[in-house]
Design an enzyme around this catalytic site. Structure first.
Site, PDB file in Angstrom:
ATOM      1  N   GLY A  62       0.812  -1.212   0.000  1.00  0.00           N
ATOM      2  CA  GLY A  62       0.000   0.000   0.000  1.00  0.00           C
ATOM      3  C   GLY A  62       0.843   1.259   0.000  1.00  0.00           C
ATOM      4  O   GLY A  62       0.391   2.310  -0.434  1.00  0.00           O
ATOM      5  N   ASP A  64       4.010   1.509  -1.545  1.00  0.00           N
ATOM      6  CA  ASP A  64       4.569   1.625  -2.894  1.00  0.00           C
ATOM      7  C   ASP A  64       3.716   0.787  -3.844  1.00  0.00           C
ATOM      8  O   ASP A  64       4.151  -0.233  -4.358  1.00  0.00           O
ATOM      9  CB  ASP A  64       6.036   1.165  -2.883  1.00  0.00           C
ATOM     10  CG  ASP A  64       6.743   1.462  -4.200  1.00  0.00           C
ATOM     11  OD1 ASP A  64       6.161   2.188  -5.039  1.00  0.00           O
ATOM     12  OD2 ASP A  64       7.866   0.970  -4.398  1.00  0.00           O
ATOM     13  N   ASN A 110      -8.241   4.337   5.737  1.00  0.00           N
ATOM     14  CA  ASN A 110      -8.213   4.545   4.290  1.00  0.00           C
ATOM     15  C   ASN A 110      -9.301   3.739   3.613  1.00  0.00           C
ATOM     16  O   ASN A 110      -9.670   2.663   4.078  1.00  0.00           O
ATOM     17  CB  ASN A 110      -6.820   4.223   3.716  1.00  0.00           C
ATOM     18  CG  ASN A 110      -6.698   2.776   3.278  1.00  0.00           C
ATOM     19  OD1 ASN A 110      -7.127   2.417   2.173  1.00  0.00           O
ATOM     20  ND2 ASN A 110      -6.141   1.937   4.152  1.00  0.00           N
ATOM     21  N   PHE A 114      -8.044   0.121  -3.982  1.00  0.00           N
ATOM     22  CA  PHE A 114      -7.138  -0.408  -5.024  1.00  0.00           C
ATOM     23  C   PHE A 114      -6.928   0.579  -6.167  1.00  0.00           C
ATOM     24  O   PHE A 114      -7.143   0.250  -7.337  1.00  0.00           O
ATOM     25  CB  PHE A 114      -7.669  -1.728  -5.607  1.00  0.00           C
ATOM     26  CG  PHE A 114      -7.517  -2.925  -4.715  1.00  0.00           C
ATOM     27  CD1 PHE A 114      -6.788  -2.883  -3.546  1.00  0.00           C
ATOM     28  CD2 PHE A 114      -8.122  -4.135  -5.073  1.00  0.00           C
ATOM     29  CE1 PHE A 114      -6.650  -4.001  -2.733  1.00  0.00           C
ATOM     30  CE2 PHE A 114      -7.995  -5.264  -4.267  1.00  0.00           C
ATOM     31  CZ  PHE A 114      -7.267  -5.191  -3.100  1.00  0.00           C
ATOM     32  N   SER A 173      -8.663  -6.672   1.549  1.00  0.00           N
ATOM     33  CA  SER A 173      -8.924  -5.237   1.547  1.00  0.00           C
ATOM     34  C   SER A 173     -10.411  -5.026   1.791  1.00  0.00           C
ATOM     35  O   SER A 173     -11.243  -5.661   1.155  1.00  0.00           O
ATOM     36  CB  SER A 173      -8.547  -4.613   0.202  1.00  0.00           C
ATOM     37  OG  SER A 173      -9.130  -3.316   0.147  1.00  0.00           O
ATOM     38  N   ASN A 175     -12.011  -2.403   1.050  1.00  0.00           N
ATOM     39  CA  ASN A 175     -12.495  -1.286   0.240  1.00  0.00           C
ATOM     40  C   ASN A 175     -12.921  -1.647  -1.183  1.00  0.00           C
ATOM     41  O   ASN A 175     -13.255  -0.778  -1.963  1.00  0.00           O
ATOM     42  CB  ASN A 175     -11.424  -0.186   0.201  1.00  0.00           C
ATOM     43  CG  ASN A 175     -11.090   0.291   1.607  1.00  0.00           C
ATOM     44  OD1 ASN A 175     -11.993   0.567   2.392  1.00  0.00           O
ATOM     45  ND2 ASN A 175      -9.804   0.349   1.930  1.00  0.00           N
ATOM     46  N   THR A 176     -12.880  -2.923  -1.517  1.00  0.00           N
ATOM     47  CA  THR A 176     -13.442  -3.381  -2.784  1.00  0.00           C
ATOM     48  C   THR A 176     -14.644  -4.247  -2.412  1.00  0.00           C
ATOM     49  O   THR A 176     -14.468  -5.308  -1.809  1.00  0.00           O
ATOM     50  CB  THR A 176     -12.402  -4.198  -3.588  1.00  0.00           C
ATOM     51  OG1 THR A 176     -11.329  -3.326  -3.947  1.00  0.00           O
ATOM     52  CG2 THR A 176     -13.013  -4.793  -4.849  1.00  0.00           C
ATOM     53  N   LYS A 214      -2.863 -12.991   2.358  1.00  0.00           N
ATOM     54  CA  LYS A 214      -3.041 -11.924   3.356  1.00  0.00           C
ATOM     55  C   LYS A 214      -4.498 -11.867   3.787  1.00  0.00           C
ATOM     56  O   LYS A 214      -5.389 -11.673   2.959  1.00  0.00           O
ATOM     57  CB  LYS A 214      -2.607 -10.573   2.773  1.00  0.00           C
ATOM     58  CG  LYS A 214      -2.676  -9.429   3.794  1.00  0.00           C
ATOM     59  CD  LYS A 214      -1.983  -8.182   3.284  1.00  0.00           C
ATOM     60  CE  LYS A 214      -2.054  -7.038   4.278  1.00  0.00           C
ATOM     61  NZ  LYS A 214      -1.372  -5.833   3.801  1.00  0.00           N
ATOM     62  N   ASN A 243      -4.542  -7.372   7.369  1.00  0.00           N
ATOM     63  CA  ASN A 243      -4.883  -6.106   6.704  1.00  0.00           C
ATOM     64  C   ASN A 243      -5.496  -5.120   7.727  1.00  0.00           C
ATOM     65  O   ASN A 243      -5.440  -5.366   8.934  1.00  0.00           O
ATOM     66  CB  ASN A 243      -5.852  -6.403   5.546  1.00  0.00           C
ATOM     67  CG  ASN A 243      -5.579  -5.525   4.345  1.00  0.00           C
ATOM     68  OD1 ASN A 243      -5.494  -4.304   4.491  1.00  0.00           O
ATOM     69  ND2 ASN A 243      -5.429  -6.112   3.188  1.00  0.00           N
TER      70      ASN A 243
END
Ligand SMILES: Cc1cc2nc3c(=O)[nH]c(=O)nc-3n(C[C@H](O)[C@H](O)[C@H](O)COP(=O)(O)O)c2cc1C
Length: 364
Positions: A62, A64, A110, A114, A173, A175-176, A214, A243
């Site tokens: 996240g 880089d 956050n 993605f 994640s 956020n998807t 993960k 995560n």
């Protein structure tokens, strides 16, 4: 020098929107002439997933996302860098603002979703540095609008396994929409069967690339039972725990920002993430090593992760508050712990407290 530069730059970066500050940091890392960190003490070396890590501290996924500065991060003393999450096609992610600092809590929320320059751009950069040495992994995810999300993971493994030190399958994640459903038993088994199969195909021409999974710290213990059982049966090389969390601990002080949708990271995540790490460790029974991530902001927190079951650790959010000096601070704390117990290697401490941590009251 970098410490002084950072101390001067930090108030300025904190005055900016968090995402602008991050873009600027990446730009600075890409062009600043960085001094190489001192070589690592041999006692910090870790062998895991068939790879030799000079030290156990990794930059978490996240930071880089597009593999723009992995070598700068290695120079600064990280033992490894996880680039990504990368998606097959470029996508913008959610509308801004989508990153928030919780200053009083030393945390962040956050909901980037993605944002990625896409596989081609990232692949070009990783391929260009593939012989540069250093451990650089890639974290992969599905496009939001993908008709077949598993096919996205398969495609990315085929593309990235030849140029990455390891590949992380990110299904955690928050956020998807729907992504975390891939952690459920049936979906996870199907996903791992197909990605392991893709890895085997690539291995024939590119050699073996470790595959890591993960997970979210928000799984129930029954879901964790399933996830670990399937990961072991399908023989993944390791797991990353974990995560960001959708939970909001009662201890949070930044009440207004805490209401923002998204994944919480940083110090407030430490108790939950460490508990889930220990719960994972006792279920994995040394079948493969674990990377512990979530809330590490000191040498003590890093040592706690190792003792809870982490062979390697990663961090991100604390760098915003503590700066890059944290990496050297953690190294000396780990070395002091070894000296205290007259040990030659960190592996002797991995999981020492796992059973005790799982017996504590559930972190709230
Ligand atoms: C701004 C931001 C972006 C992130 N992006 C990703 C990502 O793309 N893929 C991923 O697997 N994790 C991502 N993470 C999660 C981190 O890799 C890590 O698991 C989490 O932040 C907990 O570690 P920390 O408390 O040290 O930050 C992101 C975290 C932050 C704060």
């Amino acid at each position: 020098m970098i410490g002084l530069f950072e101390r001067l730059a930090r108030p300025f970066l904190h005055a900016l929107d968090p995402e602008d500050a991050h873009s600027l940091t990446i730009k600075m890392l890409a062009c600043a002439p960085l001094p190489r960190a001192a070589g690592d003490d041999k006692r910090l070396a870790v062998r895991a997933f068939g790879l030799n890590f000079p030290n156990p501290i990794g930059m978490a996924a996240g930071f880089d996302k597009n593999a723009e500065v992995p070598d700068a991060l290695l120079r600064l003393g990280f033992g490894f860098v996880e680039t990504g999450t990368v998606t097959p096609l470029p996508q913008r992610g959610n509308p801004r603002p989508r990153v928030f600092r919780l200053n009083a809590d030393r945390g962040a929320i956050n909901r980037l979703g993605f944002n990625s320059q896409g596989a081609e751009a990232v692949l070009r950069r990783l391929a260009a540095r593939a012989n540069a040495g250093g451990i650089v992994g890639i974290n992969i995810g599905a496009n939001k609008d993908a008709a077949d999300r598993v096919a996205d993971y398969v495609r990315l493994i085929e593309r990235f396994a030849p140029v990455a030190s390891y590949v992380t399958i990110n299904i955690s994640s928050p956020n998807t929409p729907g992504l975390r459903n891939l952690q459920q038993a049936g979906a996870l088994d199907d996903l791992l069967a197909r990605v392991i199969d893709a890895r085997e195909r690539v291995t024939r021409r590119a050699g073996p690339t470790p595959l890591l999974l993960k997970i979210a710290p928000d799984l129930s213990l029954a879901e964790l039972d399933d996830a670990v059982g399937i990961a072991r049966a399908r023989r993944v090389d390791g797991m990353i725990v974990g995560n960001t969390t959708l939970t909001r601990p009662a201890s949070l002080r930044e009440m207004k920002i805490a209401k923002e949708a998204g994944g919480l990271s940083g110090r407030p995540l430490l108790p939950l993430a460490t508990r889930m790490l220990a719960e994972t460790y006792v279920r994995v029974e040394s079948a493969f090593p674990l990377i512990g991530v979530g809330g590490i902001d000191s040498g003590t927190a890093a040592l706690g992760k190792v003792r809870a079951g982490a062979s390697l650790i990663q961090l991100y959010s604390a760098l915003v508050f503590r700066g890059l000096g944290l990496v050297a601070e953690i190294k000396s704390a780990l070395l002091s712990a070894l000296e205290r117990d007259s040990l030659d290697s960190l592996s002797e401490l991995v999981g020492a407290d796992a059973a005790a941590v799982t017996a504590e009251a559930w972190p709230g």
